[in-house]
Write an enzyme that holds these catalytic residues in place. Structure first.
Site, PDB file in Angstrom:
ATOM      1  N   PRO A  87       0.959  -1.206   0.069  1.00 30.60           N
ATOM      2  CA  PRO A  87      -0.164  -0.014  -0.096  1.00 30.60           C
ATOM      3  C   PRO A  87       0.904   1.219   0.105  1.00 30.60           C
ATOM      4  O   PRO A  87       1.831   1.374   0.731  1.00 30.60           O
ATOM      5  CB  PRO A  87      -0.891  -0.185   1.317  1.00 30.60           C
ATOM      6  CG  PRO A  87      -0.938  -1.546   1.550  1.00 30.60           C
ATOM      7  CD  PRO A  87       0.380  -2.222   1.066  1.00 30.60           C
ATOM      8  N   CYS A  88       0.598   2.231  -0.623  1.00 28.53           N
ATOM      9  CA  CYS A  88       1.544   3.552  -1.009  1.00 28.53           C
ATOM     10  C   CYS A  88       0.817   4.630  -0.424  1.00 28.53           C
ATOM     11  O   CYS A  88       1.425   5.774  -0.517  1.00 28.53           O
ATOM     12  CB  CYS A  88       1.450   3.482  -2.610  1.00 28.53           C
ATOM     13  SG  CYS A  88      -0.103   3.972  -3.567  1.00 28.53           S
ATOM     14  N   GLN A  89      -0.352   4.338   0.382  1.00 32.81           N
ATOM     15  CA  GLN A  89      -0.935   5.674   0.714  1.00 32.81           C
ATOM     16  C   GLN A  89       0.005   6.476   1.651  1.00 32.81           C
ATOM     17  O   GLN A  89      -0.062   7.811   1.566  1.00 32.81           O
ATOM     18  CB  GLN A  89      -2.358   5.528   1.408  1.00 32.81           C
ATOM     19  CG  GLN A  89      -3.634   4.888   0.637  1.00 32.81           C
ATOM     20  CD  GLN A  89      -3.455   3.605   0.400  1.00 32.81           C
ATOM     21  OE1 GLN A  89      -2.561   2.854   0.781  1.00 32.81           O
ATOM     22  NE2 GLN A  89      -4.507   2.739  -0.168  1.00 32.81           N
ATOM     23  N   PHE A  91       2.781   6.879   1.697  1.00 39.93           N
ATOM     24  CA  PHE A  91       4.134   7.281   0.962  1.00 39.93           C
ATOM     25  C   PHE A  91       3.549   8.291  -0.142  1.00 39.93           C
ATOM     26  O   PHE A  91       4.465   9.023  -0.602  1.00 39.93           O
ATOM     27  CB  PHE A  91       5.096   6.187   0.411  1.00 39.93           C
ATOM     28  CG  PHE A  91       5.411   5.237   1.222  1.00 39.93           C
ATOM     29  CD1 PHE A  91       6.321   5.634   2.338  1.00 39.93           C
ATOM     30  CD2 PHE A  91       4.967   3.912   1.231  1.00 39.93           C
ATOM     31  CE1 PHE A  91       6.702   4.830   3.068  1.00 39.93           C
ATOM     32  CE2 PHE A  91       5.796   3.056   1.839  1.00 39.93           C
ATOM     33  CZ  PHE A  91       6.375   3.446   2.866  1.00 39.93           C
TER      34      PHE A  91
END
Length: 204
Positions: A87-89, A91
């Site tokens: 999950p990139c949220q 970053f």
């Protein structure tokens, strides 16, 4: 098991990584995705009798990696490549100031490495947003790169590489950070990384 290369896809989503792997004739042995709807999409589009990927609609923190290996009849060191887009949220550049620094989802980048250590794949490939390289996230990236080195992996270019999908024929300006690493006993000297762009802007 077929003679094709093998892969496991973590944080698989609707199956973007797995689709690319299958197009390259890589046998995706298993995929892990928490979201129910994304898992449903993956199952409908990418799983068939000819390509029987084991899909786990589950929290990656609750996956018993030893049991997964046993279910797949997979020994440590046999897997060719471990894929994953944690999950990139946390970053993401959309997080103002330092809001994403303590996002608990950031820890999943480190959780990914639990699978690397247990499976010991010949290579692993991680995808995330370019914000992963920002100074405020350097602790997570440094920990990940240190884990790679201490567990016998060489990260190509020693850092994430930013790749834009539009340079490869995708009609979208989509920049992403990729970390590609090979186990130290694997010869990666002939690997071209990043891939040579296949498309360019007619205005450039």
């Amino acid at each position: 098991m077929s003679n094709n290369l093998t892969a496991i896809d973590l944080f698989a989503g609707a199956g973007g990584f797995s689709l690319a792997a299958k197009q390259l004739k890589i046998n995706v042995l298993a995929a892990v995705e928490l979201d129910k709807q994304a898992s449903y999409t993956f199952e409908k589009n990418l799983i068939s009798k000819k390509s029987p990927t084991k899909l786990l609609n589950a929290d990656i923190n609750e996956i018993n990696i030893t049991e997964l290996k046993r279910d797949l009849n997979l020994n440590k060191g046999e897997l060719d490549i471990l894929l994953g887009g944690p999950p990139c949220q946390g970053f993401s550049s959309h997080r103002i100031l330092n809001q994403g620094v303590n996002d608990p989802r950031n820890q999943l980048l480190i959780k990914y490495f639990d699978f690397v250590k247990e499976l010991q794949p010949k290579a692993f490939l991680v995808e995330n947003v370019p914000g992963l390289l920002w100074e405020r996230h350097e602790e997570f990236l440094a920990r990940f790169l240190k884990l790679a080195k201490s567990n016998g992996y060489t990260v190509i270019e020693n850092q994430p590489i930013i790749i834009n999908a539009k340079d490869y024929g995708v009609p979208q300006n989509r920049r992403r950070a990729f970390i590609l690493a090979f186990r130290n006993d694997i010869d990666s000297s002939n690997i071209a990384w990043p891939p040579v762009p296949t498309h360019h802007s007619p205005l450039s």
